[in-house]
Design a protein around this motif. Structure first.
Motif, mmCIF file in Angstrom:
data_model
loop_
_atom_site.group_PDB
_atom_site.id
_atom_site.type_symbol
_atom_site.label_atom_id
_atom_site.label_comp_id
_atom_site.label_asym_id
_atom_site.label_seq_id
_atom_site.Cartn_x
_atom_site.Cartn_y
_atom_site.Cartn_z
ATOM 1 N N ILE A 4 -12.014 -5.030 46.717
ATOM 2 C CA ILE A 4 -13.068 -6.006 46.973
ATOM 3 C C ILE A 4 -14.246 -5.269 47.594
ATOM 4 C CG2 ILE A 4 -13.722 -8.078 48.246
ATOM 5 C CD1 ILE A 4 -10.738 -8.821 48.335
ATOM 6 N N ALA B 167 -15.305 -8.498 42.917
ATOM 7 C CA ALA B 167 -13.849 -8.434 42.797
ATOM 8 C C ALA B 167 -13.450 -8.922 41.414
ATOM 9 C CB ALA B 167 -13.188 -9.301 43.880
ATOM 10 N N PHE C 120 -4.968 -5.960 48.991
ATOM 11 C CA PHE C 120 -6.419 -6.077 48.903
ATOM 12 C C PHE C 120 -7.040 -4.978 49.755
ATOM 13 C CE2 PHE C 120 -5.169 -10.546 48.087
ATOM 14 C CZ PHE C 120 -5.829 -10.740 46.882
ATOM 15 N N GLY D 218 -5.651 -11.656 54.004
ATOM 16 C CA GLY D 218 -6.820 -10.928 53.522
ATOM 17 C C GLY D 218 -7.249 -9.876 54.528
#
Length: 279
Positions: free
Chosen positions: A34, A43, A54, A100
């Motif tokens: 990302i 992304a 991630f 995340g």
């Protein structure tokens, strides 16, 4: 079509020993990059479900995070509406936060590994700019479709090997052992009863938790007394995830800024902040 015959010959030669094919070793989690800028994410549009890492690269001027939030069997409009009420503590019970990458400054990166279920998700940044407006209000949100993973005979990906476990609760952090200088893979477990996060911030030399509390009470204006080093945004109650971070000697804060479901105040206001010393 000669393989069965060859196996039979080998089995006879070895006195009847079974002929088996070695299963391939499990691979690691899928890696999704990302790119965060002011104020957008780059992304993939769609990724398969399953164990995913991630990695967020902050190429903006301001601090950024990449909160992953969504649900299965919900529309984009339903999820967006729930996203906009999140900051007040009104968190829809069906809203999922698998995990995340946490907040880092310009030029830094952070990571998070989590198991993703199929569904519709948003990648969001809830950090505020110096003007007081949150990045999500400036358009820093991106759709992410998590599709059902294809059927495969391959071994499932191996989970990261953590050397420290941090348990989140209302309103505290419990470490399986003290953090030390160096690189650590941390497993984050949420024992609830509500959503939490783990944010790691290094205190500016000479600053303390009192300085941070005073800065927050003043509306977070001026130079912050900490430097964010990432962490894990989530997970939901009963879930877990992983992230890797490198720590230098110094003083740090473990913090949770998730809004409380009872009063909408960030959990740090309820005492979910812990000062630690890294040697």
């Amino acid at each position: 079509m000669r393989m069965p015959y060859a196996c039979g010959v080998v089995a006879v030669a070895l006195g009847g020993a079974a002929c088996t094919r070695q299963a391939p070793p499990p691979t690691g989690p899928r890696v999704v990059t990302i790119i965060a800028t002011d104020y957008a994410f780059a992304a993939p549009d769609t990724i398969p479900a399953g164990l995913t890492t991630f990695k967020m690269l902050n190429r903006g001027r301001e601090p950024h995070q990449a909160v992953v939030m969504g649900a299965s069997a919900k529309t984009w409009d339903e999820i967006r509406a729930a996203m906009m009420t999140f900051t007040s503590g009104r968190i829809a019970p069906w809203l999922s936060f698998p995990g995340g990458p946490g907040v880092v400054l310009s030029g830094d990166s952070s990571n998070a590994t989590a198991r993703l279920e199929p569904g519709n998700y948003f990648i969001v940044c809830f950090i505020s700019s110096p003007d007081g407006l949150m990045h999500v209000m400036k358009g820093m949100v991106r759709r992410l479709v998590v599709a059902p993973a294809p059927l495969t005979a391959a071994a499932p990906p191996a989970e990261p090997q953590a050397d420290v476990v941090v348990t989140l609760s209302d309103y505290a952090f419990a470490l399986s052992r003290p953090l030390t200088a160096g690189t650590h893979t941390i497993r984050v477990e949420n024992t609830g009863p509500q959503l939490h996060e783990l944010s790691i911030e290094q205190l500016t030399p000479g600053k303390t938790l009192t300085d941070v509390q005073r800065w927050m009470a003043g509306g977070m204006k001026g130079e912050p007394p900490t430097r964010p080093l990432g962490g894990f945004e989530g997970p939901n109650v009963g879930k877990m995830g992983w992230f890797t971070v490198t720590l230098a000697p110094g003083k740090y804060l473990l913090s949770c800024y998730v809004p409380d479901v009872k009063d909408g105040q960030p959990h740090v206001a309820h005492g979910m902040v812990q000062e630690i010393t890294i040697n």
